[in-house]
Scaffold this motif. Structure first.
Motif, short mmCIF file in Angstrom:
data_model
loop_
_atom_site.label_atom_id
_atom_site.label_comp_id
_atom_site.label_asym_id
_atom_site.label_seq_id
_atom_site.Cartn_x
_atom_site.Cartn_y
_atom_site.Cartn_z
N PRO A 107 -19.77 48.80 -55.43
CA PRO A 107 -19.84 50.01 -54.36
C PRO A 107 -19.50 49.34 -52.99
CG PRO A 107 -22.21 49.35 -54.66
CD PRO A 107 -21.19 48.33 -55.69
N ASP A 108 -19.14 50.15 -52.14
CA ASP A 108 -18.67 49.94 -50.63
C ASP A 108 -20.12 49.53 -49.93
OD1 ASP A 108 -17.87 49.55 -48.11
OD2 ASP A 108 -17.24 51.65 -47.94
N LEU A 109 -20.14 48.10 -50.03
CA LEU A 109 -21.68 47.74 -49.43
C LEU A 109 -21.79 48.01 -47.88
CD1 LEU A 109 -21.51 44.19 -51.08
CD2 LEU A 109 -22.61 46.40 -51.94
N THR A 110 -20.51 48.14 -47.26
CA THR A 110 -20.62 48.40 -45.93
C THR A 110 -21.05 49.96 -45.43
OG1 THR A 110 -18.23 49.10 -45.70
CG2 THR A 110 -18.70 46.71 -45.29
N ALA A 111 -20.93 50.80 -46.43
CA ALA A 111 -21.40 52.11 -46.12
C ALA A 111 -22.66 52.44 -46.44
CB ALA A 111 -20.50 53.09 -46.69
N ILE A 112 -23.48 51.32 -47.00
CA ILE A 112 -24.95 51.66 -47.27
C ILE A 112 -25.87 51.38 -46.15
CG2 ILE A 112 -26.80 50.85 -48.82
CD1 ILE A 112 -24.50 49.95 -50.85
N ASP A 113 -26.95 52.27 -46.09
CA ASP A 113 -27.94 52.30 -45.14
C ASP A 113 -29.07 51.64 -45.85
OD1 ASP A 113 -29.97 52.38 -43.24
OD2 ASP A 113 -29.48 54.34 -42.48
N TYR A 114 -29.30 50.42 -45.91
CA TYR A 114 -30.30 49.65 -46.63
C TYR A 114 -31.78 49.92 -46.46
CZ TYR A 114 -26.41 46.66 -48.27
OH TYR A 114 -25.20 46.15 -49.07
N ARG A 115 -32.06 51.00 -45.48
CA ARG A 115 -33.29 51.39 -45.27
C ARG A 115 -33.63 52.72 -46.59
NH1 ARG A 115 -33.50 54.20 -39.59
NH2 ARG A 115 -31.51 54.79 -40.47
N TYR A 116 -32.57 52.94 -46.88
CA TYR A 116 -32.79 54.18 -47.87
C TYR A 116 -32.57 53.65 -49.23
CZ TYR A 116 -33.51 56.71 -43.59
OH TYR A 116 -33.60 57.14 -42.15
N VAL A 117 -32.71 52.27 -49.50
CA VAL A 117 -32.34 51.83 -50.83
C VAL A 117 -33.67 51.36 -51.40
CG1 VAL A 117 -30.99 50.24 -52.20
CG2 VAL A 117 -29.95 51.51 -50.24
N THR A 118 -33.91 51.75 -52.88
CA THR A 118 -34.89 51.12 -53.59
C THR A 118 -34.37 50.08 -54.61
OG1 THR A 118 -36.75 52.73 -53.17
CG2 THR A 118 -36.72 51.36 -55.22
N TYR A 119 -33.24 50.64 -54.89
CA TYR A 119 -32.48 49.87 -56.07
C TYR A 119 -30.99 50.15 -55.74
CZ TYR A 119 -31.57 53.74 -58.99
OH TYR A 119 -30.95 54.89 -59.75
N LEU A 120 -30.06 49.05 -56.19
CA LEU A 120 -28.60 49.28 -55.80
C LEU A 120 -28.16 49.26 -57.06
CD1 LEU A 120 -26.36 49.25 -53.46
CD2 LEU A 120 -26.10 46.80 -54.41
#
Length: 220
Positions: A107-120
């Motif tokens: 996936p486009d890793l630069t577009a991810i807000d990692y605060r709202y991620v439990t799993y990728l």
């Protein structure tokens, strides 16, 4: 100073509990019932943080005073700075997690807000593969498997009715004296859109059990 301590699934859980309190405040006329819901909301939120420090508990406690719609929104917004990010990953790290995949689609890793991620999680339609990355015991682990679209169903991670696929992964665990060609697939219905799943997941018990079983970290 309070460092980020709220994981995404915990924030979702708080959001859900606060939503129930807000609904009671807006629809229930008996103040005793409202206060009972308020007490339960506070109890459930603190119960979700058994190792919270006193300062962390103080950040969570304002939910006992919420009444107006704007106050519920402000409370949730005030918690966002204390959200702990999912450990950021790079394309190189993903390739190491899935070494057998020669041309790994990520996936486009630069577009991810990692605060709202439990799993990728993401899918590769061309290879009919689904991928999942989770931090277990402080270490990133990757699970790959085949997916079979199943239209609407209940996701085993977020327990919400959504567009799901049957995610089947081969466990790395083998019984003693197993034949060389032995394998066991573990299948569950999982949200096709991991963003939707990450917005709704409130508990990681099923996720961690699944990852442990596939990775062979426990008896299955």
């Amino acid at each position: 100073m309070v460092k980020p301590f709220i994981r995404n699934h915990q924030y979702n859980f708080i959001h859900k509990q606060v939503g129930l309190l807000k609904h009671a405040c807006n629809t229930v006329s008996d103040p005793r019932v409202v206060e009972a819901v308020r007490d339960r909301t506070q109890y459930k939120i603190l119960e979700a943080f058994p190792e919270a420090t006193e300062l962390e508990k103080q950040r969570l406690e304002p939910s006992t005073t919420l009444r107006a719609d704007g106050e519920f929104r402000d409370y949730l917004n005030a918690l966002e700075p204390y959200m702990a990010e999912f450990g950021e990953v790079t394309g190189k790290q993903l390739n190491k997690l899935f070494p057998k995949i020669k041309k790994l689609k990520t996936p486009d890793l630069t577009a991810i807000d990692y605060r709202y991620v439990t799993y990728l999680g993401w899918t590769d339609i061309a290879t009919n593969k689904m991928f999942l990355v989770y931090h277990l015991n402080g270490q990133a682990v990757g699970v790959e498997g085949r997916f079979t679209p199943a239209n609407k169903g209940v996701c085993f991670l977020c327990n919400r009715h959504a567009e799901v696929a049957l995610f089947s992964a081969i466990t790395k665990s083998k019984p003693a004296n197993a034949s060389p060609d032995y394998y066991k697939a573990i299948g569950n219905y999982l949200c096709v859109n991991s963003d939707v799943c990450n917005k709704n997941i409130t508990d990681v018990t099923a996720l961690e059990r699944f990852v442990q079983e596939v990775m062979g970290y426990r008896e299955v």
